[in-house]
Design a protein around this motif. Structure first.
Motif, mmCIF file in Angstrom:
data_model
loop_
_atom_site.group_PDB
_atom_site.id
_atom_site.type_symbol
_atom_site.label_atom_id
_atom_site.label_comp_id
_atom_site.label_asym_id
_atom_site.label_seq_id
_atom_site.Cartn_x
_atom_site.Cartn_y
_atom_site.Cartn_z
ATOM 1 N N ASP A 70 7.821 90.739 54.142
ATOM 2 C CA ASP A 70 8.711 91.697 54.792
ATOM 3 C C ASP A 70 8.136 93.113 54.909
ATOM 4 O O ASP A 70 8.818 94.012 55.391
ATOM 5 C CB ASP A 70 10.064 91.741 54.081
ATOM 6 C CG ASP A 70 9.994 92.320 52.679
ATOM 7 O OD1 ASP A 70 8.888 92.540 52.160
ATOM 8 O OD2 ASP A 70 11.071 92.542 52.088
ATOM 9 N N ARG A 71 6.895 93.314 54.481
ATOM 10 C CA ARG A 71 6.237 94.616 54.611
ATOM 11 C C ARG A 71 4.737 94.396 54.768
ATOM 12 O O ARG A 71 4.157 93.497 54.172
ATOM 13 C CB ARG A 71 6.427 95.510 53.381
ATOM 14 C CG ARG A 71 7.836 95.923 53.061
ATOM 15 C CD ARG A 71 8.276 97.107 53.881
ATOM 16 N NE ARG A 71 9.558 97.623 53.459
ATOM 17 C CZ ARG A 71 10.725 97.032 53.611
ATOM 18 N NH1 ARG A 71 10.788 95.841 54.134
ATOM 19 N NH2 ARG A 71 11.842 97.599 53.228
ATOM 20 N N VAL A 102 6.937 93.422 61.098
ATOM 21 C CA VAL A 102 7.556 93.888 59.853
ATOM 22 C C VAL A 102 7.222 95.365 59.681
ATOM 23 O O VAL A 102 6.233 95.857 60.250
ATOM 24 C CB VAL A 102 7.066 93.083 58.617
ATOM 25 C CG1 VAL A 102 7.493 91.632 58.706
ATOM 26 C CG2 VAL A 102 5.577 93.199 58.423
#
Length: 183
Positions: A70-71, A102
């Protein structure tokens, strides 16, 4: 639907087109992909890509994706000094955004690169993409790592030590000696 939504969509498309144009001449060529224990994104993956323009290496970008996916964390972007200011770094960042979709987070943004990150944040925001504030310092990075620590596999030797001490505690709680010959 508010009056401003179509207007915002128009400008997002326009900003996205500008970033697409800037990134069209930039190609990322993966040089290394690894996931060694002890790296910031472990057990995620660290990447080192060469940045090429017209088939020539003009720099490199070092980044990682956490195991949650997610990053994307930018450790370093290096562009040949003579080619800086031509949108190559921004094009490389945009390609990463397009590939992963993301939020992108710089790690330890250097003072000399503040102008680059400021412009990149403005252009990404105009295109509806997310470029977050930097992570700086051990405390911020450790807080970020806590989000995925439940995914970090326990090394065999640490598991054996933990299991031994759990057994010792259970034996003591049951009133039995903790091991052979211990009274």
């Amino acid at each position: 639907m508010s009056f401003f939504e179509p207007l915002r969509d128009f400008f997002h498309r326009r900003a996205g087109k500008n970033l697409n144009d800037a990134s069209a001449r930039v190609h990322l060529v993966n040089r290394r992909q690894e996931s060694p224990r002890g790296n910031f994104v472990f057990p995620g993956t660290d990447y080192l890509d060469d940045i090429e323009v017209a088939g020539q290496r003009v720099g490199q970008i070092d980044y990682g994706i956490n195991p949650l996916g997610d990053r994307l964390y930018i450790n370093m972007i290096e562009i040949e000094p003579a080619l800086q200011g031509q949108g190559i770094g921004l094009g490389a960042l945009w390609q990463l955004w397009l590939a992963h979709q993301v939020p992108i987070v710089p790690l330890y943004q250097y003072t000399a690169s503040d102008g680059f990150w400021y412009r990149a944040r403005q252009r990404f925001a105009a295109a509806g993409a997310v470029l977050e504030d930097e992570l700086r310092g051990v405390d911020q990075m450790e807080r970020e790592q806590q989000r995925w620590q439940h995914l970090v596999p326990e090394p065999e030797h640490e598991r054996l030590i933990r299991e031994y001490w759990e057994w010792v505690a259970a034996e003591n709680a049951a009133g039995r000696p903790a091991g052979p010959g211990i009274r």
